[in-house]
Design an enzyme around this catalytic site. Structure first.
Site, short mmCIF file in Angstrom:
data_model
loop_
_atom_site.label_atom_id
_atom_site.label_comp_id
_atom_site.label_asym_id
_atom_site.label_seq_id
_atom_site.Cartn_x
_atom_site.Cartn_y
_atom_site.Cartn_z
N ASP A 6 8.18 -8.64 52.18
CA ASP A 6 8.52 -10.05 52.36
C ASP A 6 9.09 -10.63 51.08
O ASP A 6 10.04 -11.40 51.10
CB ASP A 6 7.29 -10.84 52.81
CG ASP A 6 6.09 -10.67 51.88
OD1 ASP A 6 6.04 -9.67 51.15
OD2 ASP A 6 5.21 -11.55 51.89
N ARG B 27 4.88 -12.47 44.23
CA ARG B 27 3.50 -12.95 44.28
C ARG B 27 2.55 -11.84 44.74
O ARG B 27 3.00 -10.72 45.04
CB ARG B 27 3.40 -14.17 45.19
CG ARG B 27 3.69 -13.86 46.64
CD ARG B 27 3.58 -15.12 47.48
NE ARG B 27 3.89 -14.84 48.86
CZ ARG B 27 4.71 -15.58 49.60
NH1 ARG B 27 5.33 -16.62 49.08
NH2 ARG B 27 4.90 -15.28 50.86
N GLU C 72 1.54 -10.40 47.15
CA GLU C 72 1.76 -10.12 48.56
C GLU C 72 2.60 -8.84 48.66
O GLU C 72 2.06 -7.77 48.80
CB GLU C 72 2.43 -11.33 49.23
CG GLU C 72 2.33 -11.24 50.74
CD GLU C 72 2.21 -12.59 51.42
OE1 GLU C 72 2.08 -13.61 50.75
OE2 GLU C 72 2.25 -12.60 52.66
N ASP D 110 9.71 -9.96 59.04
CA ASP D 110 10.81 -10.09 58.07
C ASP D 110 11.74 -8.89 58.20
O ASP D 110 12.97 -9.02 58.22
CB ASP D 110 10.26 -10.18 56.64
CG ASP D 110 9.18 -11.25 56.49
OD1 ASP D 110 8.28 -11.31 57.34
OD2 ASP D 110 9.23 -12.01 55.51
N TRP E 174 7.38 -10.17 65.16
CA TRP E 174 6.90 -9.27 64.10
C TRP E 174 6.76 -7.86 64.70
O TRP E 174 7.45 -6.93 64.30
CB TRP E 174 5.57 -9.79 63.53
CG TRP E 174 5.75 -10.78 62.41
CD1 TRP E 174 5.46 -10.57 61.10
CD2 TRP E 174 6.29 -12.11 62.49
NE1 TRP E 174 5.77 -11.69 60.36
CE2 TRP E 174 6.28 -12.65 61.18
CE3 TRP E 174 6.78 -12.92 63.51
CZ2 TRP E 174 6.74 -13.93 60.88
CZ3 TRP E 174 7.24 -14.20 63.21
CH2 TRP E 174 7.22 -14.69 61.93
N GLU F 67 12.46 -18.38 50.52
CA GLU F 67 11.56 -18.35 51.67
C GLU F 67 11.60 -19.67 52.45
O GLU F 67 11.50 -19.68 53.66
CB GLU F 67 10.12 -18.11 51.17
CG GLU F 67 9.07 -18.07 52.24
CD GLU F 67 7.71 -17.66 51.68
OE1 GLU F 67 7.50 -17.80 50.46
OE2 GLU F 67 6.87 -17.18 52.47
N HIS G 235 13.24 -13.87 49.22
CA HIS G 235 12.65 -13.59 50.53
C HIS G 235 13.82 -13.36 51.47
O HIS G 235 14.53 -14.29 51.80
CB HIS G 235 11.90 -14.86 50.96
CG HIS G 235 10.55 -14.61 51.51
ND1 HIS G 235 9.46 -14.36 50.72
CD2 HIS G 235 10.09 -14.58 52.80
CE1 HIS G 235 8.38 -14.22 51.50
NE2 HIS G 235 8.74 -14.33 52.76
C1 BGC Z 1 5.05 -13.76 54.33
C2 BGC Z 1 6.08 -13.86 55.42
C3 BGC Z 1 5.44 -13.28 56.63
C4 BGC Z 1 4.41 -14.31 56.99
C5 BGC Z 1 3.77 -14.12 58.30
C6 BGC Z 1 3.96 -14.71 54.70
O1 BGC Z 1 2.97 -14.79 53.77
O2 BGC Z 1 5.57 -13.97 53.09
O3 BGC Z 1 7.34 -13.61 55.12
O4 BGC Z 1 6.24 -12.87 57.64
O5 BGC Z 1 3.46 -14.46 55.96
O6 BGC Z 1 3.05 -15.18 58.57
#
Ligand code: BGC
Length: 881
Positions: free
Chosen positions: A458, A462, A464, A471, A534, A744, A765
């Site tokens: 994504d 960060r 994540e 995505d 998704w 994003e 993003h």
């Molecule tokens: C991510 C997104 C992802 C989403 C889903 C986020 O934290 O960065 O791109 O698809 O969560 O809820």
């Protein structure tokens, strides 16, 4: 003159590390037009001179030049095979043999692995993320004909022979669902060996395997110990062989990497370096016995493709002082990778760089959007000699770095950033007369570079950096214009399949490190798998690979995964309306309620729309693979879903029950609108657009298809207007704000420089970069064909508009370059088109009233445009609109 320009195997040149005979493909060159291949001849030999022929297809009458198989060829492990091809065209002209290509095999069966995983760590080190060395030495007894190494790790590794790092790969073995699927790499080490004693070693780091991953902050997601696995196969000139393996006789030690993790960065103490540790004759004092670690070798898979590497350097643009007094380096480009630092200090002096993406409104260092990620590089000097360092087992998402420590005066030339990502051939280029669109295109490309680091992430900065399926789904088509993503996605889709739930549910992130570990997370506690848009990655991405590369193998490989996903939706649907636990809906759409991430389009609608879309694609896939039973069964299902969708989400007057832009977009783009209501639905969308003053308020679900929904329904003009908006919210707003990647949030940074909430505010993003496919498919008009996929047949139908004077796009397909260029001068349009040999095309002239020069093509009038069938070659066409 007919020529074979490029011979490819599995879409690559000379792959090293395959376990099946590859698919062969080549590009034909000719100075003629309308060239089709009439026949080919493919040879595979054990030697470069083709004296020991192992396969000879003979003359095969076929126009297939992209997916050719050498059926019947038996291959062995750890061997090099030489390949050449020649072809003739329909006029009887024959090419010479192509340049010789080769492929190298890895270990064909898991039983051939004699090596063991070895670790310099013990379970006691579970909570640590330090680097370790493992090493050994071995004898080379004579003249080496060929030597290959097969290597991988639990954790990340760098492999060394005689003190030298082997290959240019980084962050190997990447990130897969390790316990079910672990890749290993193959290296040709023939020239690195010497007769007599040789040193061999690996440096290991925690990486995705053992370090802290995911915003819930779990570590040891796959295991407690890093471990290395290596097997070297040597073939001597005299035909004898030797195998060297990792086993309990190897020794281990701590490496100078004191700490390294994906999110937090690396601490490297050069004082801890051990001279000669991977060389022959090393005494290994202070080293200890390694532990062997048991691991199922059946999950090992050779990786010959798209490995992560340092792809391009980015020089520092300036070093400056912020108003708060910090010294900051600006690389001028938001990117993913790391910084090479040059430093000359004295023993114990430190370099510390804190990487980050953006400056705040006052021009100061802004770290808040990194959340828990530290992204810090720390290097400790060992002496007063100049040293150069870059991190080993981490990567950063950044444009800037704060120099928190540096001995002496930092100079701009001491810092060079490197973009680090999966190595893929760039296949798309797009330029036009509007510099903002060109910048947007640049940003989309850098969004890809920044987020294709072995898995599609994504965001890269960060805490994540996860393989969010949504995505990856929405960006897949765009990515596949920009780069050859076949192997990248094929590898990751294996993990999608591997991590599916027993019922066929698809995790929100792949590799799935969240399921079962989401306690305390307000969002994911509600569900860690199976969200519309998704989870549909399981169907849409293999389909996109088939469309783009014409490859049926990926459809076969992913067939049961797709079918299981459709089955999951069917099982949990109530009377064909599908919905399930946690849905992201039209994620981060601007029509969300204040403070919410969830857009206004109801989940029943987005879920059922995707249920229909994926099922419809699955019907096509079943037909392509000749599975008529499934085709019949799922087309019945498809019709029922569509019928239910139409009866539920349209009222008796043909209005959509959800008055959102996204509801209209998905209904139109997924073809779910009853024909009688099409006009009305399009008008509805235009009205909703108008209500926002021509702006989108869509999120992840609606945004990618907005322009398509307009241009496919006679409103190209409005699609261009939407694309060209440059105030908030719009794609070009970010461009105007100086973005160098895609954000994003539409309002990640406000006009006054203040930020959207730091909770979730990535400036790299790729999701909204999904507009990229509209630039290629509609503005440049390069469109693939579902029947003759892989651009065996291309429709070239650029839509003139947006006040653009010219557009020039090129897509390097598996058959060769497809170019579409248009220039407008008054009401005259010049189009330059290139169609690869051995393919055909339909060229359409948008808004054409009169063809001034068809360059030999016969154009006929269609509804609102003129078209002609074209064979391969270059055309220059002029028409009046
Ligand atoms: C991510 C997104 C992802 C989403 C889903 C986020 O934290 O960065 O791109 O698809 O969560 O809820």
């Amino acid at each position: 003159m007919l020529k074979i320009a490029k011979l490819k195997m599995n879409y690559q040149e000379n792959p090293v590390g395959v376990t099946e005979v590859p698919q062969f493909g080549w590009i034909l060159e000719s100075n003629k037009r309308s060239v089709m291949q009439a026949s080919y001849e493919l040879q595979i030999a054990a030697d470069e001179e083709f004296e020991r022929l192992l396969f000879n297809s003979g003359k095969i009458t076929s126009d297939e030049s992209a997916h050719v198989f050498a059926n019947g060829l038996q291959i062995k492990s750890s061997e090099k095979y030489f390949v050449r091809v020649k072809a003739s065209d329909a006029d009887g002209e024959s090419s010479e043999w192509s340049e010789t290509g080769y492929f190298v095999t890895a270990l064909l069966t898991s039983e051939e692995w004699k090596a063991e995983f070895i670790s310099a760590e013990t379970k006691e080190n579970a909570g640590e993320s330090k680097g370790t060395y493992v090493r050994s030495s071995f004898g080379v007894k004579g003249k080496v004909k060929a030597a290959y190494a097969f290597t991988t790790a639990l954790g990340l590794y760098k492999f060394y022979i005689n003190g030298q790092k082997v290959g240019t790969d980084e962050l190997t073995p990447g990130w897969t669902s390790y316990l079910k699927h672990l890749t290993y790499q193959t290296y040709d080490i023939t020239t690195l060996l010497k007769e007599g004693e040789n040193g061999v070693g690996a440096m290991l780091g925690a990486g995705w395997y053992k370090g802290k991953m995911g915003f819930v902050g779990n570590r040891n997601n796959y295991g407690d110990q890093t471990a290395f696995l290596g097997q070297i196969c040597i073939t001597y000139e005299d035909g004898t062989t030797d195998t060297i393996v990792t086993n309990s006789s190897w020794k281990g030690c701590n490496a100078p990497v004191l700490f390294s993790e994906i999110y937090d960065g690396e601490i490297y103490d050069a004082r801890e370096e051990i001279e000669g540790w991977a060389e022959a004759g090393f005494a290994a004092e202070g080293f200890w016995d390694v532990e062997t670690v048991s691991f199922n070798k059946e999950v090992l898979e050779a990786q010959s493709f798209s490995k992560v590497t340092e792809v391009e350097p980015v020089a520092a643009k300036r070093i400056f002082k912020t108003p708060q007094g910090d010294t900051v380096i600006d690389f001028g480009q938001n990117m993913t990778g790391w910084i090479h630092v040059k430093v000359k200090g004295k023993a114990g002096d430190r370099v510390e760089l804190n990487c980050f993406e953006v400056l705040d409104a006052a021009g100061n260092v802004y770290l808040d959007n990194l959340r828990g990620a530290k992204e810090t590089l720390t290097y400790i000097c060992k002496d007063d000699q100049e040293a150069e360092y870059h991190p080993n087992f981490t990567f950063m998402g950044f444009q800037f770095a704060k120099i928190a420590a540096y001995p002496g005066e930092p100079k701009i030339e001491d810092f060079t950033a490197y973009a680090v990502h999966s190595d893929m051939e760039q296949t798309g280029t797009f330029t036009c007369s509007n510099p903002d669109i060109n910048q947007l295109q640049h940003n989309i490309l850098w969004g890809l570079k920044g987020n294709f680091v072995d898995v599609p992430t994504d965001c890269p900065q960060r805490n994540e950096r996860l393989g969010w399926t949504g995505d990856a789904q929405i960006f897949c088509r765009t990515a596949s214009y920009l780069m050859n993503t076949y192997h990248f996605f094929a590898k990751w889709l294996k993990d999608v399949a591997a991590d599916q739930t027993p019922e066929g549910g698809v995790p929100h992130v792949v590799p799935d490190i969240l399921s079962g570990k989401t306690d305390g997370d307000w969002l994911l506690e509600q569900g860690s798998h199976s969200a519309a848009a998704w989870a549909d990655v399981a169907v849409i991405n293999p389909w996109t690979m088939y469309l783009t590369y014409g490859d049926k193998k990926i459809l076969e490989d992913q067939y049961s995964s797709m079918k299981a996903w459709i089955g999951f939706m069917e099982k949990h649907a109530k009377d064909y309306i599908w919905n399930y636990k946690l849905q992201f809906g039209d994620w981060v759409a601007l029509d969300a309620q204040e403070g919410s991430y969830f857009g206004a389009t109801p989940n029943d609608l987005t879920c059922t729309a995707y249920f229909a879309y994926s099922t419809g694609l699955f019907v096509k896939i079943a037909r392509i693979l000749g599975n008529s039973e499934d085709e019949k069964q799922y087309s019945d299902l498809y019709e029922k879903i569509v019928d239910k969708f139409q009866r539920t989400f349209f009222d008796s007057e043909g209005n959509m029950t959800a008055q959102t832009q996204t509801a209209h977009i998905v209904a139109l783009y997924f073809n779910l609108v009853p024909e009688a209501y099409r006009e009305k639905t399009v008008e509805g969308l235009l009205r909703l657009l108008d209500k926002e003053n021509g702006h989108l308020v869509t999120g992840f679900v609606g945004t990618p298809y907005f322009c398509h929904a307009l241009s496919q329904n006679g409103h190209t003009k409005e699609a261009y207007e939407l694309l060209l908006k440059d105030d908030f919210p719009s794609w070009l707003y970010q461009v105007k704000m100086g973005a160098t990647t895609v954000w994003e949030h539409w309002d990640g940074m406000k006009p006054d420089g203040t930020m959207w909430s730091p909770d979730m505010n990535s400036f790299n993003h790729y999701a909204y970069g999904a507009i990229g496919e509209w630039l290629y498919r509609v503005v440049a008009g390069i469109e693939a064909d579902e029947e003759k996929s892989g651009y065996k047949f291309t429709t070239i139908y650029p839509r003139i508009g947006g006040g653009l004077d010219y557009v020039k796009a090129n897509y390097s397909s598996v058959y060769g370059d497809i170019t579409s260029q248009w220039n407008v001068s008054g009401d005259e349009v010049t189009m330059k088109v290139r169609i690869p040999h051995n393919t055909q095309a339909k060229i359409c002239l948008d808004q054409a009233k009169e063809v001034l020069d068809g360059d030999g093509l016969e154009f006929v009038a269609e509804n609102g445009f003129m078209s002609a069938s074209a064979g391969s070659g270059c055309y220059s066409i002029r028409f009046r609109k």
